[in-house]
Write an enzyme that holds these catalytic residues in place. Structure first.
Site, PDB file in Angstrom:
ATOM      1  N   LYS A  22       1.075  -6.790 -12.660  1.00  0.00           N
ATOM      2  CA  LYS A  22       1.949  -7.877 -13.150  1.00  0.00           C
ATOM      3  C   LYS A  22       3.429  -7.529 -13.023  1.00  0.00           C
ATOM      4  O   LYS A  22       4.274  -8.400 -12.897  1.00  0.00           O
ATOM      5  CB  LYS A  22       1.643  -8.157 -14.625  1.00  0.00           C
TER       6      LYS A  22
ATOM      7  N   SER B 259       6.502   2.780  -1.397  1.00  0.00           N
ATOM      8  CA  SER B 259       6.777   1.344  -1.568  1.00  0.00           C
ATOM      9  C   SER B 259       7.999   1.096  -2.451  1.00  0.00           C
ATOM     10  O   SER B 259       8.791   0.192  -2.183  1.00  0.00           O
ATOM     11  CB  SER B 259       5.573   0.638  -2.181  1.00  0.00           C
TER      12      SER B 259
ATOM     13  N   ARG C 294       1.743  13.135   1.141  1.00  0.00           N
ATOM     14  CA  ARG C 294       3.017  13.157   1.877  1.00  0.00           C
ATOM     15  C   ARG C 294       3.683  14.525   1.821  1.00  0.00           C
ATOM     16  O   ARG C 294       4.229  15.002   2.794  1.00  0.00           O
ATOM     17  CB  ARG C 294       3.977  12.119   1.279  1.00  0.00           C
TER      18      ARG C 294
ATOM     19  N   HIS D 236       1.198   3.801   4.712  1.00  0.00           N
ATOM     20  CA  HIS D 236      -0.152   3.379   4.310  1.00  0.00           C
ATOM     21  C   HIS D 236      -0.978   3.019   5.541  1.00  0.00           C
ATOM     22  O   HIS D 236      -2.135   3.415   5.673  1.00  0.00           O
ATOM     23  CB  HIS D 236      -0.102   2.116   3.433  1.00  0.00           C
TER      24      HIS D 236
END
Ligand code: PNS
Length: 164
Positions: A43, A129, A92, A19
């Site tokens: 959340k 991530s 990517r 990122h």
């Protein structure tokens, strides 16, 4: 003169070196880059939106034309409300292409917001991530995958799981 402001949107749970590479390169090409954390589904993440924003602010603090924000709802509505002329995304691999093209075309259809693609640095083409979270959860070394402050936050979170 009109300011050319772009957004780098994402979940950033947490921000990775991949990122950061895209953000840095975008900052060289555009007047202003706003990194925006999508809060719609946040959340269920490892870090809260506030924690993600704080990490992004820390790792981009040397880039004067980069700021960090959040958005809820449609990204194009954020773009319209904040005078954003384009969305910048990293690609990517070919596997990203279909999903990203669909989103780019829909965002253009919804609000005539352009999407600019930058090819990922091959050093980071395998990096996401969720993989970082998985490796860190099982005790693997993520020091080359995320900035040092993020590695520290991952260690701390895994030692004492929080609400995020
Ligand atoms: O890091 P991610 O999970 O790939 O980020 C995806 C994100 C947050 C950029 C994307 O899901 C998004 O833009 N969500 C906002 C909702 C929206 O605008 N949906 C319509 C897209 S066509």
């Amino acid at each position: 003169m009109r300011v050319h402001r772009v957004v780098c949107p994402g979940s950033f749970d947490p921000v990775t070196n991949g990122h950061l590479d895209i953000i840095r390169r975008a900052a060289r090409l555009h007047d202003e880059v706003v990194v925006v954390v999508g809060a719609n589904r946040a959340k269920h993440g490892m870090f809260t939106v506030d924690e993600r924003v704080a990490m992004l602010e820390e790792v981009t603090s040397d880039l004067p034309n980069v700021s960090v924000g959040t958005f809820r709802g449609l990204l194009v509505e954020y773009c319209r409300a904040h005078g954003v002329s384009a969305i910048v995304k990293g690609l990517r691999a070919v596997s990203d292409f279909e999903y990203e093209m669909e989103m780019a075309q829909m965002n253009y259809r919804l609000a005539e917001i352009e999407t600019l693609f930058m090819t990922a640095n091959p050093l980071y083409s395998f990096l996401r991530s969720s993989r970082v979270r998985e490796i860190a959860t099982y005790g693997g070394n993520v020091s080359s995958l995320v900035p040092a402050p993020v590695e520290a936050k991952l260690r701390a979170r895994l030692a004492a799981p929080g609400p995020g």
